[in-house]
Design an enzyme around this catalytic site. Structure first.
Site, short mmCIF file in Angstrom:
data_model
loop_
_atom_site.label_atom_id
_atom_site.label_comp_id
_atom_site.label_asym_id
_atom_site.label_seq_id
_atom_site.Cartn_x
_atom_site.Cartn_y
_atom_site.Cartn_z
CG ASP A 14 -1.89 -1.39 1.35
OD1 ASP A 14 -2.30 -1.79 0.36
OD2 ASP A 14 -2.02 -1.93 2.38
CD GLU A 187 -9.28 -2.13 -0.91
OE1 GLU A 187 -9.36 -2.31 0.32
OE2 GLU A 187 -8.85 -3.22 -1.46
#
Length: 539
Positions: A14, A187
């Site tokens: 991420d 997301e």
């Protein structure tokens, strides 16, 4: 220069990448591992140097008891008003209908810290990021969680204005700006303003083989005002199963001083057993989700695209204005524990290393036996990431247990349900110390040697232990003098320490394999193990 992907190997998921002046910074998820939020810097995007982790106190982050793969999800790093802003999420519930989480904000003028805060922001959903508009207003952009079983759990992207005077959100301004497309699981949102357009980058499809990044844009920040790019997906490997990099998606966009564009993305590198199909299963990513960087250009309609196609490339042209950065040439580690603080490459689970776990310095690491390696509250373990498919890890331990409930040794660890280790313990039948190898596979525990556990000769003070990891398989060895080594007759399948294997039965599968040192004494008497060195050497 060429960017060689991945640029951050071994569990660096991420990525949130930004540029401040001529320097690039990346923040990565750390989940249940402490300290929280790994940081790196570079001036060329090729060579990266680690910085002190951002969340290094229990005031900023207390994860005691968090479930595996809870904790820090998708931190967002930004820079505005002369300081760094860090939005981070602490997820307390991983499996089931709910994702109880709290989003926090911390700031600093110096990337090395200390960080102020934390300021509690909200709990609407995870993967929150902070957008600084060019009119001075700020907004929190986030995935939105819906627990209702008759709705999709990923309920679009929510935008909420942030009041810089009160340092709090204005809940009355919250609105859904995009619901994503039919891939669902939208997301990881990041918002950018470029040439009068608001560009929303978001991940979809879950962080598995179907993972992708998509782009939408709008002239305003009004509710449901964003339109998807006609060229989506922006990046994915769903349809490129033979690419070196897989799972690319969730990440961040950055520009260079001279106007080039790059995108930092998570990725995975699967391997296969010789008996397995190359595409089903697609493979096992024992190094977890890593960080890759791709070159970005823009089409005549103002939509971004990945140079070389949406599958990305292993080798990418570095920025033309890159300033060559000096970084360590190797990821090897040799630690003789001379310092009274742990080397920054070490991590602990959920809470910082403290006197309850043990002490370090003067040439040894002393671990006080606590709970088992299944324990999410009280555990004496220090570990570092696997960062290569092939490596050796070695240690030497002094340990004199008087019960089989006390154990100490060398572990390869994914989470509390998936791990193995070679360790010294006590055999009450033979009334002596022995060396055993055990594995916890989906919480099914197996002692491999049992009555054939290796006897530690009477008068032997120290036992050397070594792990030899060779991509698909790994083994353990022991020595009583540090010179002559004997392989323990157990060959373990490395796939058990991968996201992809864990995902087959358990909802938390977001980290990567670690190798480390541990002491257990669930009798409660706190038997102490003393380690005098640790070596990690990539092959």
């Amino acid at each position: 220069m060429k960017i060689s992907n991945p640029v951050l190997t071994g569990f660096h998921a991420d990525p949130s990448m930004i540029r401040v002046g001529d320097t690039y910074y990346i923040a990565n998820s750390t989940f249940e591992w402490f300290p929280g939020v790994q940081l790196h810097e570079s001036k060329d995007m090729v060579h990266w140097n680690p910085l002190p982790a951002a969340l290094n106190t229990t005031e900023l982050l207390d994860m005691r008891g968090n479930s595996a793969s809870g904790g820090i999800w998708a931190p967002d790093l930004s820079y505005a008003d002369g300081k760094f802003w860090l939005i981070y999420t602490d997820v307390k519930v991983v499996n089931g209908a709910f994702k109880d989480c709290t989003n926090y904000l911390a700031t600093t003028e110096d990337i090395h810290g200390p960080w102020s805060g934390p300021i509690r922001v909200n709990g609407v959903g995870f993967d929150a990021s902070l957008f600084h508009d060019d009119d001075g207003r700020k907004y929190l952009v986030q995935q939105t969680w819906d627990h209702r079983e008759y709705k999709h759990a990923f309920h679009g992207i929510t935008l909420t204005e942030f009041d810089v005077e009160t340092m709090q959100l204005k809940p009355e301004t919250a609105r859904t700006i995009w619901m994503g497309d039919d891939v669902k699981l939208v997301e990881g949102p990041h918002l950018y303003k470029i040439n009068g357009w608001y560009y929303l980058f978001a991940a979809e499809g879950g962080t598995v083989w179907t993972h992708q990044e998509v782009v939408a844009r709008s002239r305003t920040l009004d509710e449901l005002s964003f339109e998807a790019s006609p060229t989506n997906p922006f990046i994915t490997n769903f349809d490129t199963p033979r690419s070196y990099l897989q799972k690319q998606g969730h990440g961040a966009l950055v520009d260079t001083p001279s106007g080039e564009w790059y995108y930092a993305s998570l990725c995975g590198r699967p391997w296969h057993h010789e008996t397995e199909s190359f595409t089903d299963p697609r493979g096992w990513c024992t190094l977890g989700r890593e960080t890759a960087i791709q070159k970005v250009e823009w089409d005549e309609d103002g939509w971004p695209y990945i140079v070389g196609g949406h599958g990305g490339e292993r080798y990418v042209e570095a920025p033309k204005d890159a300033i060559e950065t000096v970084a360590p040439e190797t990821r090897d580690q040799h630690d003789e524990f001379e310092s009274d603080t742990l080397d920054p490459r070490w991590n602990t689970l959920r809470v910082p290393f403290d006197a309850k776990m043990g002490s370090v310095g003067g040439g040894s690491l002393r671990l006080i036996g606590q709970g088992s390696l299944c324990n999410t509250f009280d555990l004496s373990l220090v570990a570092r990431r696997w960062q290569a498919f092939d490596f050796d890890a070695e240690t030497c331990v002094e340990f004199d247990p008087k019960t089989y409930q006390a154990m100490a040794g060398l572990t390869n660890y994914y989470n509390d349900q998936h791990w193995s280790w070679a360790f010294v313990t006590y055999d009450e039948d033979r009334k002596c110390r022995v060396i055993e190898v055990a594995q916890n596979d989906r919480n099914n525990y197996t002692s491999f040697l049992r009555e054939n556990a290796v006897v530690v000769p009477e008068g032997t003070e120290r036992v050397w232990l070594r792990a030899k990891v060779r991509t698909q398989w790994y083994t353990y060895e022991y020595s009583f003098d540090g010179q002559t080594w004997t392989e323990l007759p157990v060959r373990l399948d490395a796939k058990i320490l991968s996201d992809d294997y864990v995902n087959q039965t358990y909802g938390g599968f977001f980290t990567g394999a670690f190798v480390g040192l541990a002491a257990v004494d669930y009798s409660g008497y706190g038997e102490v193990a003393t380690f005098d060195h640790f070596d990690y050497k990539e092959l």
